[in-house]
Design a protein around this motif. Structure first.
Motif, mmCIF file in Angstrom:
data_model
loop_
_atom_site.group_PDB
_atom_site.id
_atom_site.type_symbol
_atom_site.label_atom_id
_atom_site.label_comp_id
_atom_site.label_asym_id
_atom_site.label_seq_id
_atom_site.Cartn_x
_atom_site.Cartn_y
_atom_site.Cartn_z
ATOM 1 N N ILE A 187 12.847 8.526 -4.133
ATOM 2 C CA ILE A 187 11.566 9.207 -3.977
ATOM 3 C C ILE A 187 10.499 8.140 -3.761
ATOM 4 O O ILE A 187 10.623 7.005 -4.231
ATOM 5 C CB ILE A 187 11.210 10.069 -5.208
ATOM 6 N N PHE A 188 9.429 8.498 -3.051
ATOM 7 C CA PHE A 188 8.364 7.538 -2.788
ATOM 8 C C PHE A 188 7.404 7.509 -3.965
ATOM 9 O O PHE A 188 6.909 8.538 -4.413
ATOM 10 C CB PHE A 188 7.611 7.890 -1.510
ATOM 11 N N ASP A 189 7.157 6.305 -4.481
ATOM 12 C CA ASP A 189 6.249 6.102 -5.605
ATOM 13 C C ASP A 189 4.896 5.636 -5.071
ATOM 14 O O ASP A 189 4.798 4.568 -4.466
ATOM 15 C CB ASP A 189 6.844 5.066 -6.567
ATOM 16 N N ASP A 190 3.858 6.440 -5.301
ATOM 17 C CA ASP A 190 2.533 6.123 -4.758
ATOM 18 C C ASP A 190 1.910 4.902 -5.413
ATOM 19 O O ASP A 190 1.114 4.196 -4.793
ATOM 20 C CB ASP A 190 1.595 7.321 -4.923
ATOM 21 N N ASP A 191 2.241 4.651 -6.691
ATOM 22 C CA ASP A 191 1.668 3.497 -7.382
ATOM 23 C C ASP A 191 2.263 2.192 -6.856
ATOM 24 O O ASP A 191 1.551 1.243 -6.552
ATOM 25 C CB ASP A 191 1.886 3.611 -8.892
ATOM 26 N N PHE A 192 3.587 2.142 -6.764
ATOM 27 C CA PHE A 192 4.258 0.931 -6.286
ATOM 28 C C PHE A 192 4.287 0.847 -4.758
ATOM 29 O O PHE A 192 4.554 -0.208 -4.198
ATOM 30 C CB PHE A 192 5.697 0.873 -6.818
ATOM 31 N N ARG A 193 4.070 2.013 -4.101
ATOM 32 C CA ARG A 193 4.159 2.088 -2.642
ATOM 33 C C ARG A 193 5.537 1.635 -2.167
ATOM 34 O O ARG A 193 5.668 0.821 -1.253
ATOM 35 C CB ARG A 193 3.040 1.268 -1.974
ATOM 36 N N LEU A 194 6.532 2.177 -2.840
ATOM 37 C CA LEU A 194 7.926 1.849 -2.540
ATOM 38 C C LEU A 194 8.776 3.102 -2.693
ATOM 39 O O LEU A 194 8.428 4.018 -3.439
ATOM 40 C CB LEU A 194 8.462 0.794 -3.518
ATOM 41 N N TRP A 195 9.897 3.124 -1.981
ATOM 42 C CA TRP A 195 10.927 4.128 -2.246
ATOM 43 C C TRP A 195 11.756 3.631 -3.422
ATOM 44 O O TRP A 195 12.377 2.579 -3.354
ATOM 45 C CB TRP A 195 11.803 4.323 -1.013
ATOM 46 N N LEU A 196 11.744 4.389 -4.521
ATOM 47 C CA LEU A 196 12.445 4.003 -5.740
ATOM 48 C C LEU A 196 13.533 5.024 -6.054
ATOM 49 O O LEU A 196 13.389 6.216 -5.745
ATOM 50 C CB LEU A 196 11.472 3.920 -6.915
ATOM 51 N N PRO A 197 14.607 4.587 -6.684
ATOM 52 C CA PRO A 197 15.666 5.530 -7.059
ATOM 53 C C PRO A 197 15.162 6.529 -8.086
ATOM 54 O O PRO A 197 14.374 6.197 -8.970
ATOM 55 C CB PRO A 197 16.761 4.631 -7.632
ATOM 56 N N GLU A 198 15.616 7.760 -7.962
ATOM 57 C CA GLU A 198 15.209 8.822 -8.873
ATOM 58 C C GLU A 198 16.172 8.825 -10.062
ATOM 59 O O GLU A 198 17.384 8.983 -9.896
ATOM 60 C CB GLU A 198 15.247 10.169 -8.153
#
Length: 222
Positions: A187-198
């Protein structure tokens, strides 16, 4: 590699298959890098790589070093290198200082970390090390290795900095390649601005798949 519920591993130069019922991946983090012209020249290190060279081998990456990018590690690494006798050409932070001030109310939820960071900057300033905020790295020049760095200041004016090594980085990001191969959803994390594993609260990323430490999300040293 990972395929289905099989790990492909190398032992003594041989590739072997290892079948598993459950998998815990603790793959750690890697540097977040935005390339600029000249970034492959000898003498350009990732910010984390420069810190590892200092901490693990007691080695400096150069004699006159520029620290470029944006992350808390920028000031910390520069402070550590200065303490070991390196000449610091400057710290060139791409984040405007005004943006740091706007983030202060949220940052004060961890006041001891904020004060630590302020202390790093104060030590660098007292040592006479140039600190520049809101700059844009443009290119790196050199023949056989790094000779100078070019950045744009906030007004768009180019600055040329003589140096023989550069530590370049924009913080850390989870090393997620194995998690993706193992079937984790992202999922895309708006804080890190990265696609992170859910993952759930237990680190579960899928059937029989768990992620731990910075391989799931960057949590910092604490």
């Amino acid at each position: 590699a990972v395929d289905g519920q099989t790990l492909y591993i190398e032992i003594d130069g041989r590739i072997e298959h290892l079948h598993y019922d459950a998998l815990i991946i603790a793959s750690g983090a890697t540097d977040r890098i935005f390339p600029i012209p000249g970034w492959t020249l000898p003498g350009v290190f990732s910010l984390g790589g420069a810190q590892i060279a200092l901490k693990d081998q007691g080695a400096l990456i150069g004699r006159r070093i520029a620290f470029v990018g944006s992350s808390p590690l920028l000031a910390l690494a520069a402070k550590q290198y200065y303490a070991m006798g390196a000449v610091i050409a400057g710290v060139f932070d791409a984040t405007p200082f005004s943006a740091k001030l706007r983030a202060l109310p949220q940052l004060m939820q961890a006041p001891h970390i904020v004060m630590r960071g302020v202390g790093y900057l104060a030590q660098l300033r007292l040592a006479g090390i140039p600190l520049h905020f809101g700059v844009k790295p443009v290119r790196i020049h050199g023949e056989a290795g790094v000779e100078r760095l070019v950045v744009e200041d906030r007004s768009g004016r180019e600055m040329i900095i003589a140096c023989d090594a550069i530590a370049l980085g924009y913080g850390l990001k989870p090393e997620t390649q194995m998690a993706e191969l193992a079937g984790a959803k992202f999922i895309f994390d708006d804080d890190f601005r990265l696609w992170l594993p859910e993952i759930d609260a237990d680190g579960r990323a899928g059937p029989n798949l768990y992620l731990a430490d910075d391989g799931a999300a960057i949590g910092g040293a604490d």
